[in-house]
Design a protein around this motif. Structure first.
Motif, PDB file in Angstrom:
ATOM      1  N   GLY A   1      72.900  -8.127 -52.478  1.00  0.00           N
ATOM      2  CA  GLY A   1      71.661  -7.686 -53.107  1.00  0.00           C
ATOM      3  C   GLY A   1      71.524  -6.176 -53.067  1.00  0.00           C
ATOM      4  O   GLY A   1      71.102  -5.547 -54.058  1.00  0.00           O
ATOM      5  N   ARG A   2      71.861  -5.566 -51.930  1.00  0.00           N
ATOM      6  CA  ARG A   2      71.819  -4.105 -51.828  1.00  0.00           C
ATOM      7  C   ARG A   2      72.798  -3.466 -52.817  1.00  0.00           C
ATOM      8  O   ARG A   2      72.492  -2.442 -53.442  1.00  0.00           O
ATOM      9  CB  ARG A   2      72.173  -3.665 -50.391  1.00  0.00           C
ATOM     10  N   MET A   3      73.985  -4.071 -52.964  1.00  0.00           N
ATOM     11  CA  MET A   3      74.983  -3.516 -53.891  1.00  0.00           C
ATOM     12  C   MET A   3      74.491  -3.600 -55.336  1.00  0.00           C
ATOM     13  O   MET A   3      74.697  -2.673 -56.138  1.00  0.00           O
ATOM     14  CB  MET A   3      76.312  -4.276 -53.738  1.00  0.00           C
ATOM     15  N   ALA A   4      73.814  -4.714 -55.662  1.00  0.00           N
ATOM     16  CA  ALA A   4      73.308  -4.856 -57.028  1.00  0.00           C
ATOM     17  C   ALA A   4      72.179  -3.860 -57.290  1.00  0.00           C
ATOM     18  O   ALA A   4      72.108  -3.242 -58.366  1.00  0.00           O
ATOM     19  CB  ALA A   4      72.822  -6.287 -57.253  1.00  0.00           C
ATOM     20  N   ARG A   5      71.276  -3.684 -56.307  1.00  0.00           N
ATOM     21  CA  ARG A   5      70.172  -2.744 -56.495  1.00  0.00           C
ATOM     22  C   ARG A   5      70.676  -1.307 -56.578  1.00  0.00           C
ATOM     23  O   ARG A   5      70.062  -0.472 -57.243  1.00  0.00           O
ATOM     24  CB  ARG A   5      69.160  -2.891 -55.347  1.00  0.00           C
ATOM     25  N   ALA A   6      71.774  -1.014 -55.935  1.00  0.00           N
ATOM     26  CA  ALA A   6      72.343   0.334 -56.008  1.00  0.00           C
ATOM     27  C   ALA A   6      73.235   0.508 -57.223  1.00  0.00           C
ATOM     28  O   ALA A   6      73.861   1.567 -57.386  1.00  0.00           O
ATOM     29  CB  ALA A   6      73.143   0.632 -54.742  1.00  0.00           C
ATOM     30  N   ALA A   7      73.287  -0.526 -58.094  1.00  0.00           N
ATOM     31  CA  ALA A   7      74.083  -0.483 -59.332  1.00  0.00           C
ATOM     32  C   ALA A   7      75.583  -0.337 -59.069  1.00  0.00           C
ATOM     33  O   ALA A   7      76.330   0.145 -59.907  1.00  0.00           O
ATOM     34  CB  ALA A   7      73.604   0.639 -60.243  1.00  0.00           C
ATOM     35  N   LEU A   8      76.041  -0.790 -57.882  1.00  0.00           N
ATOM     36  CA  LEU A   8      77.478  -0.797 -57.613  1.00  0.00           C
ATOM     37  C   LEU A   8      78.144  -1.992 -58.305  1.00  0.00           C
ATOM     38  O   LEU A   8      79.315  -1.928 -58.686  1.00  0.00           O
ATOM     39  CB  LEU A   8      77.729  -0.863 -56.098  1.00  0.00           C
ATOM     40  N   ILE A   9      77.394  -3.089 -58.451  1.00  0.00           N
ATOM     41  CA  ILE A   9      77.838  -4.250 -59.224  1.00  0.00           C
ATOM     42  C   ILE A   9      76.626  -4.760 -59.995  1.00  0.00           C
ATOM     43  O   ILE A   9      75.483  -4.483 -59.625  1.00  0.00           O
ATOM     44  CB  ILE A   9      78.399  -5.368 -58.319  1.00  0.00           C
TER      45      ILE A   9
END
Length: 546
Positions: free
Chosen positions: A90-98
């Protein structure tokens, strides 16, 4: 107080290292549960591949683990591990990494279970790692991983010979002495499996006999066809006897070596000098260990295995035979192999002596169930076996196709294995190893011409008749002897064949048309066959009574 110390250490790291260097240290030392430290170890243990190919879900799990490495271990606490992975995704998605779709897909990946670490060449790799200079990240060896894997399976199968049996294998290229495979045991889960039996000092049995004869040829004491006496003899307080407890009278050195007769080898060592023999092998780089060496000089028991030597040193000595008598150390790393290509080496014996010994060793009969090289059109393997006292060690060492192969089977604790000779326990494994490396797949080697009857122009098994029975070096059992005996039907591929035994023609059976040989007595015989074009082949065989 501990937190204050950690803050001080963090400031020290910040002052001395860049952010990428701090991150590299973290990824190298971070805990991942159990005895795992570092992202590479965790990636190999949990997913079976390097960190460079981690999926999104795998990356997220490895990011979450160091915060609570034991509480989030996926193999013990799957629910906590999955929740932690979902939070990181979820953190990765919110940071637009994925993107959200990739995060949802990664969240459905199955959780891993811990895998065993790769253990190929476990003994050799561990020794090389321990010997490497400090801060060396990796050691590049000459070991062929695919070959190593296949030979470890062969060693594991060979360990089924009996309770507590272990096996060891060394394979090296002769040109550079690069070690391509080193199997220290049949498995770490078997008795004695943690011991590297390629380094263990064990009795070589008769495996040193070729060097006795080779060095004697160097000194002008004998040649391949020199007659030796195989009869009961006492050498001061030492009285050797043959393995089968039989004696064969006058034999040639060639026959004595092919059939591993003991008395001729001891007699030759007596003339050569046991101390001189030991010194020449030691000077070539081999380590020989004798009981009570500080108080007693080397004795004639050296000829029959009365000395300890490692399988690695046996491989080194036989590699010298394959390199025209030039001894060089085995090369475990690429740098060592490169040095061997230009190094002068140590002269063990003259090139002519080394080649002559190899030619004789090629005449040895293959193990049971193996077709003779003349039928398979494979190059014969030059090999020698050795069985130690009490059947404790079975050794076979061979030279073929530019490789040296050394194998050992036995018990790591030195226990006896009744009636298991090297010919039964080690030689089949040597031939299996040769098949794996393709060492016996080249064209047949022409046999050097020797004196023969009937105007024989050349003895070339490649273009002349092919001996089928009896194969060269065979020991055959006779039910009886003389003209009234059943005899043996001689067979070969070719046309217009004429047969001779020790120069005397063998008559054809008037009914079957086959050449029937009826030996007059037990002993050694030379059988020759000649085709219509004058080409021929020969076999030297031993006949035993029933």
């Amino acid at each position: 107080a501990a937190k204050l110390v950690e803050m001080a250490r963090a400031l020290q790291l910040q002052a001395r290292l860049s952010k990428p260097e701090v991150l590299a240290l973290y990824l190298t030392l971070a805990p991942y549960g159990g005895n795992l430290e570092g992202v590479r170890a965790a990636s190999l243990a949990y997913f079976g591949h390097e960190p460079a190919s981690l999926t999104n879900g795998e990356q997220a799990l490895l990011i979450a683990l160091p915060q609570s490495p034991e509480a989030r271990r996926p193999d013990r606490h799957a629910g906590r591990a999955k929740s932690a992975r979902s939070w990181v995704l979820g953190r990765m998605a919110r940071a637009a990494l994925i993107d959200a779709e990739s995060a949802a897909e990664a969240d459905h990946e199955p959780l891993p279970v811990r895998r065993p670490f790769p253990s190929l060449a476990w003994h050799a790799a561990g020794a090389l790692a321990r010997a490497a200079p400090a801060r060396t990240a990796s050691v590049e060896t000459n070991i062929d991983a695919d070959l190593q894997r296949r030979l470890e399976r062969l060693a594991s199968a060979a360990a089924r010979q009996g309770p507590g049996t272990q096996a060891a294998i060394v394979v090296a290229e002769i040109r550079s002495r690069a070690v391509r495979a080193s199997v220290g045991s049949a498995g770490l889960d078997a008795a004695g499996g943690w011991l590297d039996m390629t380094r263990a000092l064990r009795s070589p049995g008769s495996a040193l006999k070729p060097f006795i004869y080779g060095l004697a040829m160097d000194d002008g004491l004998l040649a391949a066809d020199t007659a030796l006496d195989d009869s009961p003899r006492r050498f001061v307080d030492y009285q050797p006897e043959n393995f089968d407890r039989l004696f064969h009278g006058r034999v040639t050195m060639r026959e004595a070596l092919v059939h591993s007769l003991n008395v001729p080898a001891v007699e030759t060592l007596d003339r050569l000098g046991a101390q001189a023999f030991e010194a020449r092998l030691t000077g070539a780089g081999a380590r020989l260990v004798r009981p009570n060496a500080r108080f007693k000089e080397a004795g004639l028991a050296l000829a029959l295995g009365g000395v300890g030597i490692s399988l690695r040193d046996l491989a080194m000595l036989y590699a010298a035979l394959g390199d025209d008598g030039l001894a060089k150390p085995l090369a475990w790393t690429q740098a060592e192999a490169a040095r061997n290509l230009t190094a002068p080496g140590r002269r063990l014996m003259a090139p002519t002596s080394a080649r002559a010994i190899l030619d004789i060793l090629r005449e040895g009969p293959p193990p049971a169930g193996r077709a003779p090289p003349a039928l398979t059109r494979k190059a014969p393997i030059a090999f020698k076996t050795g069985t130690s006292y009490g059947f404790r060690d079975a050794v076979a060492v061979g030279v073929a196709g530019g490789y040296v192969i050394a194998v050992w089977t036995g018990r790591a604790d030195g226990g006896a294995r009744p009636d298991l000779t090297a010919r039964d326990a080690a030689l089949p494994l040597l031939f299996d190893v040769a098949d794996q490396i393709g060492a016996a797949a080249s064209a047949p080697r022409p046999i050097a011409p020797r004196a023969a009857p009937g105007g024989l122009r050349r003895l070339d098994q490649g273009s002349g008749p092919r001996l089928i029975f009896p194969p060269n070096g065979a020991t055959i059992q006779a039910d009886g002897f003389g003209p009234a005996s059943r005899g043996f039907a001689l067979a070969a591929g070719g046309s217009g064949l004429s047969w001779y035994v020790d120069g005397a023609p063998v008559p054809q059976d008037p009914v079957s048309g086959q050449a029937i040989w009826r030996p007059a007595a037990p002993g050694f015989y030379r059988i020759s066959v000649i085709d219509a074009d004058g080409r021929g082949a020969e076999a030297r065989v031993r006949v035993k009574g029933g």
